[in-house]
Design a protein around this motif. Structure first.
Motif, PDB file in Angstrom:
ATOM      1  N   MET B   1       0.850  -1.199   0.000  1.00  0.00           N
ATOM      2  CA  MET B   1       0.000   0.000   0.000  1.00  0.00           C
ATOM      3  C   MET B   1       0.879   1.240   0.000  1.00  0.00           C
ATOM      4  O   MET B   1       1.718   1.403   0.865  1.00  0.00           O
ATOM      5  CB  MET B   1      -0.899  -0.029   1.244  1.00  0.00           C
ATOM      6  N   VAL B   4      -1.006   7.399   1.375  1.00  0.00           N
ATOM      7  CA  VAL B   4      -2.242   8.085   1.011  1.00  0.00           C
ATOM      8  C   VAL B   4      -2.312   9.427   1.731  1.00  0.00           C
ATOM      9  O   VAL B   4      -1.530   9.696   2.638  1.00  0.00           O
ATOM     10  CB  VAL B   4      -3.492   7.248   1.351  1.00  0.00           C
ATOM     11  N   PHE B 107      -0.068   2.983   5.773  1.00  0.00           N
ATOM     12  CA  PHE B 107      -0.586   3.938   4.782  1.00  0.00           C
ATOM     13  C   PHE B 107       0.225   5.241   4.779  1.00  0.00           C
ATOM     14  O   PHE B 107      -0.128   6.191   4.087  1.00  0.00           O
ATOM     15  CB  PHE B 107      -2.050   4.267   5.076  1.00  0.00           C
ATOM     16  N   GLN B 169     -10.315  15.789  -0.844  1.00  0.00           N
ATOM     17  CA  GLN B 169     -10.103  14.663  -1.737  1.00  0.00           C
ATOM     18  C   GLN B 169      -9.087  13.733  -1.115  1.00  0.00           C
ATOM     19  O   GLN B 169      -8.037  14.162  -0.642  1.00  0.00           O
ATOM     20  CB  GLN B 169      -9.617  15.165  -3.101  1.00  0.00           C
ATOM     21  N   PHE B 170      -9.410  12.447  -1.107  1.00  0.00           N
ATOM     22  CA  PHE B 170      -8.543  11.439  -0.520  1.00  0.00           C
ATOM     23  C   PHE B 170      -7.977  10.563  -1.628  1.00  0.00           C
ATOM     24  O   PHE B 170      -8.651  10.316  -2.636  1.00  0.00           O
ATOM     25  CB  PHE B 170      -9.341  10.574   0.456  1.00  0.00           C
ATOM     26  N   GLY B 171      -6.751  10.128  -1.461  1.00  0.00           N
ATOM     27  CA  GLY B 171      -6.208   9.205  -2.455  1.00  0.00           C
ATOM     28  C   GLY B 171      -4.713   9.029  -2.310  1.00  0.00           C
ATOM     29  O   GLY B 171      -4.116   9.405  -1.292  1.00  0.00           O
ATOM     30  N   ASP B 172      -4.115   8.460  -3.330  1.00  0.00           N
ATOM     31  CA  ASP B 172      -2.678   8.257  -3.386  1.00  0.00           C
ATOM     32  C   ASP B 172      -1.997   9.630  -3.390  1.00  0.00           C
ATOM     33  O   ASP B 172      -2.343  10.496  -4.188  1.00  0.00           O
ATOM     34  CB  ASP B 172      -2.341   7.482  -4.667  1.00  0.00           C
ATOM     35  N   GLU B 175      -0.448  11.072  -6.608  1.00  0.00           N
ATOM     36  CA  GLU B 175      -1.474  11.412  -7.584  1.00  0.00           C
ATOM     37  C   GLU B 175      -2.184  12.713  -7.164  1.00  0.00           C
ATOM     38  O   GLU B 175      -2.476  13.574  -7.992  1.00  0.00           O
ATOM     39  CB  GLU B 175      -2.452  10.238  -7.693  1.00  0.00           C
ATOM     40  N   ARG B 179      -2.609  16.254  -9.158  1.00  0.00           N
ATOM     41  CA  ARG B 179      -3.943  16.821  -9.364  1.00  0.00           C
ATOM     42  C   ARG B 179      -3.997  18.257  -8.834  1.00  0.00           C
ATOM     43  O   ARG B 179      -4.592  19.147  -9.439  1.00  0.00           O
ATOM     44  CB  ARG B 179      -4.965  15.956  -8.634  1.00  0.00           C
ATOM     45  N   ARG B 182      -2.430  20.744 -11.213  1.00  0.00           N
ATOM     46  CA  ARG B 182      -3.349  21.047 -12.315  1.00  0.00           C
ATOM     47  C   ARG B 182      -4.437  22.011 -11.863  1.00  0.00           C
ATOM     48  O   ARG B 182      -4.770  22.991 -12.506  1.00  0.00           O
ATOM     49  CB  ARG B 182      -4.023  19.760 -12.828  1.00  0.00           C
ATOM     50  N   ARG B 183      -4.968  21.727 -10.681  1.00  0.00           N
ATOM     51  CA  ARG B 183      -6.063  22.531 -10.142  1.00  0.00           C
ATOM     52  C   ARG B 183      -5.586  23.959  -9.858  1.00  0.00           C
ATOM     53  O   ARG B 183      -6.318  24.920 -10.116  1.00  0.00           O
ATOM     54  CB  ARG B 183      -6.597  21.865  -8.869  1.00  0.00           C
TER      55      ARG B 183
END
Lengths: 326, 265
Positions: B1, B4, B107, B169-172, B175, B179, B182-183
Motif C-alpha cells: 500500500m 495516502v 498507509f 479529496q482522498f487518495g494516493d 497522484e 492533481r 493542475r487545479r
C-alpha cells in the motif's frame, strides 16, 4: 485501492463537476483603483497557531527546578565525599534524595494516566528527550536513593560511597537533559533558545545545589558549595543574557518576565553574599543559600511561563517563521 | 500500500461542516463544548483532542477573482477551509513520543495508540500546527487517524466521503500532488491570482504533508503556520549543547572543590 468507495485515483476529474468549479471566474469585474495597502493578517482571529502545552506549571516547572537541584546536589555530594567533606556530602545526598522524590511525584502526577508511567520504559528513543530522560533517571535514581539511604541508615558505607560517585557522575545529565526536553518543542521561546538553555539550566542547578550546601552544611566544609553557587549563578546570568540578545523579538516574553529578573537578582545576591559574609557567618550563609534556592526556582518558573506566553501569542510563531522565510 | 493523503481544495469549500460532523460520528469524538465565539460562522475554533476536522471561516474585504459582490463598491470574499492533521513526513509528535504510542502506519499516516499513550503531553507542544491535544476525559493524546479503521477496510476517510463538493479529496499522495498542481493552474487562470498550494512540497520544513491544501491567501490567515519546521531537525545540535553543558557542570563542580582553593578557605 480495491473498494466499493468512489475514491477516484484515475484522475478522471470529470466524474465530479464540482471539483472543476472556479470560484471568482463569474462576473466581469470593473477595473477599480487600488484600495490602499492590504491589511496584514497575523493569525486567524488572533488565535494561537500552537496548542498550549498541557503541562501543569507546578509539576513541570517544579520538576525543572527539583531535577536540577537533585542532579547538581549529587555531583556536589560526590565531590565532597572524595575531598573529605563528609557533612557537605551528607547534605548533598539527602538533598538529592528529597528532590528526586519530589521530581518523581511531579512527573507522575502530571501524566494523564499515571498508572501507565511504566509505558515510558517500553522504548528507548533518542529522538525523544523525554525517553532519554526517563532512562537517565532510571540510571541515576537508584544510585541517588542508595547513596541517600546508606547515609541516613549508616549501613553499607562502601556501597553508599560507590553509589554517591555513580549518582554524582549521572547528576549533570539529569540537570541538563530537561533543557533539551523543553527546547525540542515548537514553543518559540523554548525552541529557539536551545543553544543557551542547557547552560542556563546547568548554571541554575549548580546555584541551587550550592545554595542548599551553604544553607545546611557547616561553614568549615561549605567552601565548594559557596564557589559552586557563585560559578552557577554567573553562568546562569550570562546564558540568560546571551539568549535574550540572540532571540531578538522572540525574547520579549523572557525580557518581560518578572520571575526571571527576580531569579537573576536572587541568584547573584545569594552567590555574592555566600562568598563574602557567608564564609564567616552561619546566619548569612543560611540566608544566602535560601536566596539561591529561591532564585533557581524563580528562573525555572520564569522560563516555563515565558514559553507558555510565546506559544499562546500567534505573532511569535508567525512573524518568526516569516522572517526566516524572507 | 502506497502513501495516502488528503488534498483539501479550499477554493470549493462551502463551509458546510459536514466533515466535522462525519468525523465526530465515525470516530466517536466527544463533544468539546459549544460556545458562541463571534468568529464568523466558526464556533469550533481550532483543532485539538476532540476536534479532528475544523472548518475555518474568514471574511475579507477583498475581491474573489472577477466576482462582483453586487453591493456597490464594497469588496467581499469568504474563505472557508477544512483543517486537519497534516500527517507530516517528518512528524514531530511521533519523534518525541516517549512511549512509542504514536506510530507510522502502513498507509504513511500517523496514529496514536490509545492503550499505549500515558498522557505525558509531549506531542502537544511538539506539533508545529497545533493539531494534537490531550483529551480531558481519558487523559491521553488524540488526533485525526485519517480513519485508520476505514482505510484498512478499503474505505476512504469519513470526512472525504461526506464532503459534498469534493473539497476534501482522498487518495494516493503522489497522484493528489499532481492533481493539485493542475487545479492550481486552473484556479489561477480563472482569475484568482492569490491561490497557492500549502504543504505539497517534500522539501518543506516537515518533509511534505500527508494532508495538504490549496489556499486563497497566506497560511496564517487560516491559522496555519507559514513556515513550520519539525522541531527534531535541531535535536542533534540540542543534544550536543546539552552534553557540553553536562560536562561543564561536572567539571565546574569538581574544580570548585580542588585543594587550590584551600588557602583562601
Amino acid at each position: 485501492m480495491t473498494s466499493q468507495t468512489d475514491v477516484r485515483l484515475d484522475g478522471a476529474a470529470e466524474l465530479r463537476t464540482e471539483r472543476e468549479a472556479t470560484p471568482g471566474s463569474a462576473g466581469d469585474r470593473r477595473e477599480r483603483p487600488e484600495a490602499g495597502p492590504e491589511k496584514v493578517y497575523d493569525s486567524y482571529y488572533g488565535r494561537p497557531v500552537l496548542n498550549e502545552p498541557t503541562w501543569q506549571e507546578h509539576d513541570i516547572a517544579g520538576y525543572l527546578f527539583l531535577g536540577g537541584l537533585a542532579g547538581a546536589s549529587s555531583t556536589l555530594a560526590a565531590v565532597a565525599e572524595l575531598t573529605g567533606r563528609p557533612r557537605l556530602a551528607r547534605v548533598g545526598r539527602v538533598a538529592a534524595l528529597c528532590a528526586l522524590g519530589g521530581s518523581f511525584y511531579s512527573l507522575i502526577h502530571d501524566l494523564g494516566r499515571p498508572e501507565r508511567f511504566i509505558n515510558m520504559l517500553r522504548v528507548f528513543k533518542v529522538t525523544s528527550p523525554m525517553s532519554v530522560g526517563t532512562w537517565i533517571l532510571t540510571a541515576y535514581g537508584p544510585q541517588a536513593v542508595c547513596a541517600g539511604a546508606a547515609d541516613l541508615s549508616g549501613r553499607l558505607p562502601r556501597l553508599g560511597r560507590a553509589a554517591t560517585v555513580g549518582a554524582g557522575l549521572a547528576g549533570p545529565a539529569v540537570a541538563t537533559y530537561t533543557a533539551a526536553l523543553i527546547c525540542d518543542t515548537a514553543v518559540p521561546a523554548w525552541h529557539e533558545g536551545f543553544r543557551e538553555m542547557p547552560f542556563l539550566f546547568a548554571g541554575s542547578a549548580a546555584a541551587a545545589a550550592g545554595g542548599l550546601g551553604m544553607l545546611a552544611a557547616p561553614l568549615s566544609e561549605a567552601g565548594p558549595a559557596r564557589r559552586v553557587a557563585m560559578l552557577g549563578a554567573a553562568v546562569e546570568c550570562v546564558a540568560a543574557t546571551r539568549m535574550e540578545r540572540r532571540l531578538g523579538p522572540l525574547a520579549e516574553p523572557l525580557k518581560r518576565s518578572r520571575l526571571l529578573r527576580a531569579g537573576e537578582a536572587l541568584s547573584l545576591a545569594g552567590a555574592l553574599a555566600g562568598v563574602t559574609v557567608g564564609r564567616r557567618s552561619r546566619i548569612a550563609a543560611v540566608a544566602a543559600g535560601a536566596a539561591l534556592l529561591a532564585g533557581s526556582a524563580c528562573t525555572r518558573f520564569g522560563i516555563f511561563r515565558a514559553g507558555m506566553e510565546s506559544a499562546n501569542d500567534p505573532k511569535y510563531t508567525v512573524q518568526w517563521q516569516r522572517r526566516r522565510l524572507s | 500500500m502506497g502513501r495516502v493523503g488528503f488534498f483539501t481544495d479550499t477554493s470549493i469549500c462551502i463551509g458546510c461542516k459536514a466533515c466535522e460532523v462525519a468525523c465526530k460520528e465515525w470516530n466517536a469524538v466527544p463533544e468539546d463544548g459549544l460556545a458562541f465565539t463571534g468568529m464568523s460562522y466558526d464556533n469550533t475554533v481550532s483543532l485539538g483532542a476532540d476536534t479532528w476536522r475544523h472548518v475555518a471561516f474568514v471574511e475579507q474585504r477583498r475581491p474573489l477573482g472577477h466576482q462582483e459582490p453586487g453591493v456597490g463598491d464594497m469588496d467581499f470574499r469568504w474563505l472557508m477551509a477544512s483543517d486537519v492533521c497534516k500527517h507530516c513526513t517528518e512528524a514531530a509528535c511521533l519523534d518525541v513520543c516517549p512511549t512509542g504510542s504514536l506510530f507510522r502506519t502502513e498507509f504513511g499516516t500517523v496514529v496514536v495508540q490509545q492503550d499505549v499513550c500515558n498522557g505525558c503531553g509531549y506531542c502537544v507542544p511538539a506539533c508545529p500546527f497545533g493539531v494534537i491535544g490531550k483529551r480531558e476525559s481519558s487523559g491521553v493524546a488524540a488526533k485525526c487517524t485519517m480513519c485508520y479503521d476505514r482505510l484498512g477496510d478499503g474505505q476512504e476517510p469519513a470526512c472525504a466521503k461526506t464532503c459534498p463538493t469534493d473539497s476534501i479529496q482522498f487518495g494516493d499522495l503522489d497522484e493528489l500532488r499532481e492533481r493539485a498542481e493542475r487545479r492550481l493552474g486552473q484556479v489561477r487562470e480563472a482569475g484568482t491570482a492569490s491561490a497557492r498550494l500549502y504543504g505539497h512540497d517534500p522539501g518543506d520544513g516537515v518533509g511534505g504533508m500527508g494532508a495538504f491544501f490549496l489556499l486563497l491567501d497566506e497560511p496564517e490567515v487560516y491559522g496555519l503556520p507559514p513556515g513550520p519546521v519539525v522541531t527534531t531537525r535541531d535535536l542533534p545540535s540540542m543534544w550536543r549543547h546539552a552534553g557540553v553543558a553536562a560536562f561543564a557542570l561536572l567539571a565546574g563542580v569538581t574544580a570548585m572543590a580542588l585543594p587550590i582553593w584551600r588557602r583562601r578557605g
